[in-house]
Design a protein around this motif. Structure first.
Motif, PDB file in Angstrom:
ATOM      1  N   ARG A  13       0.992  -1.294  -0.168  1.00  0.00           N
ATOM      2  CA  ARG A  13      -0.488   0.036   0.374  1.00  0.00           C
ATOM      3  C   ARG A  13       0.700   1.007  -0.412  1.00  0.00           C
ATOM      4  O   ARG A  13       0.476   2.321  -0.703  1.00  0.00           O
ATOM      5  CB  ARG A  13      -0.797   0.587   1.479  1.00  0.00           C
ATOM      6  CG  ARG A  13      -2.032  -1.204   1.556  1.00  0.00           C
ATOM      7  CD  ARG A  13      -3.111  -0.452   2.451  1.00  0.00           C
ATOM      8  NE  ARG A  13      -2.852  -0.493   3.855  1.00  0.00           N
ATOM      9  CZ  ARG A  13      -2.760  -1.349   4.413  1.00  0.00           C
ATOM     10  NH1 ARG A  13      -3.106  -2.707   4.008  1.00  0.00           N
ATOM     11  NH2 ARG A  13      -1.964  -1.199   5.705  1.00  0.00           N
ATOM     12  N   TYR A  17       0.632   3.797  -3.585  1.00  0.00           N
ATOM     13  CA  TYR A  17       0.140   4.414  -3.046  1.00  0.00           C
ATOM     14  C   TYR A  17       0.682   5.792  -3.550  1.00  0.00           C
ATOM     15  O   TYR A  17      -0.032   7.312  -3.651  1.00  0.00           O
ATOM     16  CB  TYR A  17      -0.024   5.000  -1.710  1.00  0.00           C
ATOM     17  CG  TYR A  17      -0.834   6.885  -1.283  1.00  0.00           C
ATOM     18  CD1 TYR A  17      -1.965   6.871  -1.297  1.00  0.00           C
ATOM     19  CD2 TYR A  17      -0.224   7.382  -0.536  1.00  0.00           C
ATOM     20  CE1 TYR A  17      -2.841   7.999  -0.577  1.00  0.00           C
ATOM     21  CE2 TYR A  17      -0.379   8.771  -0.298  1.00  0.00           C
ATOM     22  CZ  TYR A  17      -1.743   8.261  -0.003  1.00  0.00           C
ATOM     23  OH  TYR A  17      -2.555   9.941  -0.456  1.00  0.00           O
ATOM     24  N   THR A  21       0.070   8.649  -6.820  1.00  0.00           N
ATOM     25  CA  THR A  21      -0.424   9.826  -6.352  1.00  0.00           C
ATOM     26  C   THR A  21       0.542  10.494  -6.571  1.00  0.00           C
ATOM     27  O   THR A  21       0.888  12.131  -6.531  1.00  0.00           O
ATOM     28  CB  THR A  21      -0.163  10.264  -5.110  1.00  0.00           C
ATOM     29  OG1 THR A  21       0.178   9.487  -3.784  1.00  0.00           O
ATOM     30  CG2 THR A  21      -2.127   9.144  -4.682  1.00  0.00           C
ATOM     31  N   ILE A  35      -7.746   7.186  -2.918  1.00  0.00           N
ATOM     32  CA  ILE A  35      -7.735   5.630  -3.307  1.00  0.00           C
ATOM     33  C   ILE A  35      -8.504   4.708  -2.942  1.00  0.00           C
ATOM     34  O   ILE A  35      -8.781   5.017  -1.550  1.00  0.00           O
ATOM     35  CB  ILE A  35      -6.444   4.921  -3.745  1.00  0.00           C
ATOM     36  CG1 ILE A  35      -5.233   6.189  -4.366  1.00  0.00           C
ATOM     37  CG2 ILE A  35      -6.114   3.313  -3.958  1.00  0.00           C
ATOM     38  CD1 ILE A  35      -4.112   5.871  -4.210  1.00  0.00           C
ATOM     39  N   ARG A  93      -3.873   8.225   5.108  1.00  0.00           N
ATOM     40  CA  ARG A  93      -3.360   8.557   4.409  1.00  0.00           C
ATOM     41  C   ARG A  93      -5.376   7.992   3.824  1.00  0.00           C
ATOM     42  O   ARG A  93      -5.901   8.098   4.467  1.00  0.00           O
ATOM     43  CB  ARG A  93      -2.645   7.514   3.413  1.00  0.00           C
ATOM     44  CG  ARG A  93      -3.295   6.258   3.333  1.00  0.00           C
ATOM     45  CD  ARG A  93      -1.942   5.185   2.591  1.00  0.00           C
ATOM     46  NE  ARG A  93      -1.059   5.163   3.096  1.00  0.00           N
ATOM     47  CZ  ARG A  93       0.153   5.569   2.916  1.00  0.00           C
ATOM     48  NH1 ARG A  93       0.493   6.150   2.243  1.00  0.00           N
ATOM     49  NH2 ARG A  93       1.798   5.358   4.167  1.00  0.00           N
ATOM     50  N   GLU A  95      -6.691   6.237   1.249  1.00  0.00           N
ATOM     51  CA  GLU A  95      -7.286   5.470   0.487  1.00  0.00           C
ATOM     52  C   GLU A  95      -8.077   4.879   1.603  1.00  0.00           C
ATOM     53  O   GLU A  95      -8.710   5.333   2.641  1.00  0.00           O
ATOM     54  CB  GLU A  95      -5.808   4.223   0.580  1.00  0.00           C
ATOM     55  CG  GLU A  95      -5.171   3.688   2.067  1.00  0.00           C
ATOM     56  CD  GLU A  95      -4.234   3.298   1.757  1.00  0.00           C
ATOM     57  OE1 GLU A  95      -4.222   3.248   0.793  1.00  0.00           O
ATOM     58  OE2 GLU A  95      -3.855   3.327   2.764  1.00  0.00           O
ATOM     59  N   THR A 303       2.475  11.978   3.441  1.00  0.00           N
ATOM     60  CA  THR A 303       1.422  11.406   3.353  1.00  0.00           C
ATOM     61  C   THR A 303       0.299  12.499   3.457  1.00  0.00           C
ATOM     62  O   THR A 303       0.661  13.382   5.342  1.00  0.00           O
ATOM     63  CB  THR A 303       0.764  10.149   2.561  1.00  0.00           C
ATOM     64  OG1 THR A 303       0.337  10.198   4.247  1.00  0.00           O
ATOM     65  CG2 THR A 303       0.831   9.264   2.634  1.00  0.00           C
TER      66      THR A 303
END
Length: 487
Positions: A13, A17, A21, A35, A93, A95, A303
């Protein structure tokens, strides 16, 4: 050395990520991205996207047209959702897990916003009206589509050639960014003998990868009408801040015209496609790999924190009849050794010709509870995380293919878990479906893997997640506009 499945999932992840991004000076991260991971992954065959490559109504026979129509319906129904931020991971973050917010359809809530909105209406001059209409005609065109069952012709609004070129250029730029970020993250997280190639590749070719991003952006400008489309959108936005009434009426017309009927009862849908349409057969896929030594890597990435809570474990799971459950024997704490993961991936742009995000972001309109808007919440409060009925929308789909997992202990666990569940159930790990049955436009298919005791290979294609665009505060009426004068 053994590693927990959750540790492996966390590293995956973290890396993906940042691949998706961005995060450095050359390719900065997009803070409006969110996400959502699919659990389970959504298997597809390249043939499922023939409708995107050819368009509906382009078949040589009625049977081909019916198939294209069914494919378009299947994808539109899948992507017609509003992302749910309440399921965000606890990894601080932006997601979460792919899930429909409140079960609401994006197309329905967008339609309610259009019909219930009150807009500013200062009279435009005839010259402004003509320029506004010309600007819109450069972005959208109307064509006739024949119903394959009744032969009735209806008008459908779709992206103009200029806007299609714009979105194709945008997609190529995003793919160059993805490749750049993939190389950068691989080098930053590299450890041990296996990481030497990634470090040397970045040391030797970082400038080349950055130039590829810059070149893709230049192509977007020169061949994809980036500046022209941005200027047109800016003019529309500036002009409609004085009067949005005519614009709103056109948007309502485009929305109503976009309704398409599939062949089954109750299967009306709003046509949605992807760019590029031929992505499944194209060569524009980026290879991603992760190996077990990375779990010990101290690499960290900045993040945007939501501190959302509600974590999701990365144990082995099975899914049947719409219900997904995690194996207690092979949970996130299960230990595996000598782990390596690789696959090819690509991002595709989700295109909705009837959907105008520009309207949502314009500041010349509002909603009034009980006067056309009958929900307790506004679309979005713009918070962190946001709350509301329409906080964002899926903008890109993340596809992978040729998944390979190398680990004798993981292969053994997967084999044991697979044999304990129904033969019709899908089985997987994290966002990856590894084998099982799934529905297909033409027939039922079996999504299978090959397990030789050391390596699991999954040759098929699947969606493992979506990159969603987050709206700011919506509506967000401009200061100085009297709400009482809106119509």
């Amino acid at each position: 050395m053994a590693y927990q499945l959750e540790d492996l999932g966390r590293i995956f992840r973290n890396q993906l990520y940042n691949v998706l991004t961005g995060g450095d000076g050359s390719v900065p991260p997009d803070k409006s991205s969110f996400i959502t991971w699919c659990m389970p992954g959504l298997p597809y065959q390249p043939a499922d996207f023939t409708f995107a490559a050819q368009g509906i109504g382009t078949g040589h026979t009625a049977q081909e047209d019916k198939l294209l129509l069914q494919q378009a319906y299947n994808f539109a129904a899948l992507i017609d959702y509003i992302p749910d931020v309440t399921s965000a991971y606890s990894s601080e973050r932006q997601e979460g897990v792919w899930r429909n917010a409140n079960g609401a359809r994006l197309s329905e809530i967008y339609g309610q916003i259009l019909k219930g909105s009150k807009v500013i209406d200062d009279e435009l001059t005839d010259d402004q009206k003509q320029k506004l209409e010309k600007a819109r005609s450069l972005l959208r065109v109307t064509r006739k589509v024949k119903d394959p069952f009744t032969d009735e012709e209806t008008e459908k609004t779709e992206d103009s050639p200029m806007l299609k070129a714009y979105k194709a250029g945008q997609t190529a730029y995003n793919m160059a960014k993805l490749a750049y970020n993939n190389k950068r993250v691989a080098a930053q997280a590299a450890v041990g003998e296996a990481g030497k190639a990634a470090v040397m590749d970045w040391a030797s070719n970082a400038q080349l990868y950055a130039q590829m991003v810059a070149s893709a952006e230049d192509d977007w400008v020169t061949s994809g009408y980036r500046n022209e489309v941005d200027r047109i959108r800016a003019y529309v936005d500036q002009t409609t801040e004085k009067s949005m009434l005519l614009w709103k009426r056109n948007l309502e017309q485009f929305y109503d015209q976009a309704v398409t009927s599939a062949l089954g009862p109750g299967t009306n849908f709003y046509y949605t496609t992807v760019v590029p349409g031929d992505f499944a057969e194209s060569s524009g896929w980026t290879n991603y790999s992760m190996y077990h030594q990375m779990v010990d890597s101290a690499s960290r990435f900045d993040t945007t924190s939501w501190s959302a809570g509600g974590g999701v474990g990365w144990g082995l799971w099975s899914a049947s009849a719409g219900v997904t459950s995690t194996s207690s024997d092979f949970s996130a704490n299960y230990q595996v050794e000598d782990f390596a993961l690789s696959f090819d991936m690509t991002q595709v742009q989700v295109v909705r010709p009837w959907f105008y995000a520009e309207f949502l972001e314009n500041r010349g309109w509002t909603l009034v509870r009980g006067q056309g808007w009958n929900y307790d919440q506004m679309p979005s409060d713009g918070g962190s995380p946001p709350s509301g009925r329409f906080i964002g929308y899926p903008l890109q789909a993340l596809f992978i293919k040729n998944l390979t997992i190398r680990s004798a202990s993981f292969a053994s666990a997967f084999q044991s878990h697979s044999s304990s569940v129904s033969g019709q159930a899908s089985v997987g790990w994290g966002p990856f479906s590894i084998n099982g049955s799934y529905g297909h436009a033409e027939s039922d298919q079996h999504f299978h893997s090959e397990n030789d005791g050391t390596t699991i290979t999954v040759p098929g294609m699947q969606i493992i997640g979506f990159v969603n665009h987050l709206l700011g505060k919506t509506p967000n009426l401009l200061d100085g506009i009297d709400p009482g004068k809106l119509v």
